[in-house]
Design an enzyme around this catalytic site. Structure first.
Site, PDB file in Angstrom:
ATOM      1  N   LYS A 151       0.823  -1.215   0.000  1.00  0.00           N
ATOM      2  CA  LYS A 151       0.000   0.000   0.000  1.00  0.00           C
ATOM      3  C   LYS A 151       0.855   1.262   0.000  1.00  0.00           C
ATOM      4  CE  LYS A 151      -4.421  -1.686   1.646  1.00  0.00           C
ATOM      5  NZ  LYS A 151      -5.526  -1.518   2.616  1.00  0.00           N
ATOM      6  N   LYS A 203      -6.809 -13.989  -9.425  1.00  0.00           N
ATOM      7  CA  LYS A 203      -7.972 -14.024  -8.551  1.00  0.00           C
ATOM      8  C   LYS A 203      -9.002 -12.981  -9.006  1.00  0.00           C
ATOM      9  CE  LYS A 203      -8.922 -13.106  -3.794  1.00  0.00           C
ATOM     10  NZ  LYS A 203      -8.419 -12.499  -2.586  1.00  0.00           N
ATOM     11  N   LYS A 207     -12.164  -6.820  -7.588  1.00  0.00           N
ATOM     12  CA  LYS A 207     -12.953  -5.644  -7.943  1.00  0.00           C
ATOM     13  C   LYS A 207     -12.083  -4.559  -8.551  1.00  0.00           C
ATOM     14  CE  LYS A 207     -12.509  -4.409  -3.140  1.00  0.00           C
ATOM     15  NZ  LYS A 207     -13.103  -4.574  -1.826  1.00  0.00           N
TER      16      LYS A 207
END
Ligand code: TRP
Length: 329
Positions: free
Chosen positions: A114, A196, A199
């Site tokens: 991140k 995978k 979204k």
């Protein structure tokens, strides 16, 4: 009754829920309510570690709560609440941060990922994220925590912190185990079955949102990437077909083998349509319930308030104990 194991899990309210989240997690949350004492919550405090538009976060939190109900989480059976409405989490997080080393937080892969993704906002919350997560889990004396692969390291961290605290101050926290979901619950992208389902896929055809309508779902399945053969069998190398068979099998309750037999001799086109239809049919009641529930604002607010009250009662037992142990008056 009281011997039921305690399961706890949280989900961030930001971003759409995908078919992958549903099959891989939320569907099981519903099933586990029968056999365990379950606590499920919306981790809105964790979402703040990345900048959120305030009004949008508020709406997403309400929607997420409605969606959990629509997916079958029953407030009569499970404790369901919003993290920020229970102040014990942030308090225990502070206490735990004092038995956490700088170095171990710096080694967290999610923090490193991140930080790379948001180089202009490497804030302290992002750094101490795992400590808050440890507090979430330890406050409820959870036996098991269902988490995806990306959260395994945080759970391992939680166990370490709990053991360290217990050995320094005496038995306070139960050491939680990861809960491994049933095999086959991993849903892959429809466009790149080696990845995978996510979204954040740039290609919207790669994922199904749990709230997509029937036409959209069918169209995405029609476009699903398969292979150049013609056999509908689960076999190494047939990642697209394997993914479709898995989705079909999880949603119908049939085994992979039964599904293979059912589609023997059929073409890929028919197969993709059939899987799309099963997905659309399975998600329809959720979509309908969500549409109904998300309009019942007062009802949702009441449930959130009730959840906050119960969660406070349960978690404050652990917090009081931890405070006493470390010498707070
Ligand atoms: N970090 C988790 C995620 O992003 C959400 C979460 C927060 C959580 N606290 C938790 C999950 C406690 C399980 C237990 O997926």
């Amino acid at each position: 009754m009281d011997e039921k194991k305690i399961i706890l899990s949280g989900i961030q309210p930001t971003g759409v829920f995908t078919l992958g989240n549903y099959i891989g997690a939320i569907k099981n949350w519903g099933k586990m309510q029968e056999d365990y004492e379950c606590a499920y919550f919306i981790a809105d405090l964790h979402s703040l570690t990345v900048y959120q538009e305030p009004a949008k976060l508020r709406k997403q939190t309400m929607d997420c709560f409605a969606l959990l109900l629509a997916c079958g989480i029953d407030p009569e059976k499970s404790l369901i609440f919003v993290q920020s409405t229970v102040n014990t989490h942030a308090q225990l997080s502070w206490i735990l941060s004092n038995v956490t080393q700088f170095g171990e937080l710096g080694r967290m892969t999610q923090f490193k990922d991140k930080s790379e993704k948001h180089p202009d906002n490497i804030n302290a919350g992002l750094f101490t994220y795992p400590v808050l997560m440890a507090a979430d889990i330890l406050l409820y004396q959870a036996d098991m925590v269902p988490v995806g692969a990306d959260q395994k390291q945080h759970l391992e961290f939680t166990r370490n912190i709990a053991e360290r605290f217990n050995s320094r101050y005496g038995q306070t926290f139960k050491i939680p185990e990861p809960y491994i979901a049933e095999a086959g619950a991993r849903v892959m992208s429809l466009q790149d079955p080696l990845k995978k389902m996510s979204k954040s896929d740039e290609n919207a055809n790669g994922f199904i949102s749990i709230l997509d309508d029937e036409n959209v779902i069918i169209n995405k399945f029609k476009r699903a990437v398969t292979d150049s053969e013609r056999e509908i069998v689960f076999r190494e190398g047939k990642d697209g077909i394997n993914n479709l068979l898995t989705i079909y099998s999880v949603l119908t309750g049939k085994t992979i083998h039964e599904a293979e037999l059912e589609f023997e001799g059929k073409g890929y086109g028919d197969f993709k349509l059939a899987v799309g239809q099963v997905v659309a049919d399975s998600l329809k009641p959720i979509r309908d319930d969500f549409a109904r529930l998300s309009k019942e604002k007062t009802y949702l607010e009441e449930l959130i308030a009730k959840g906050a009250e119960t969660a406070y009662k349960v978690s404050n037992r652990t917090l009081s104990k931890a405070k006493r142990k470390v010498g707070l008056i």
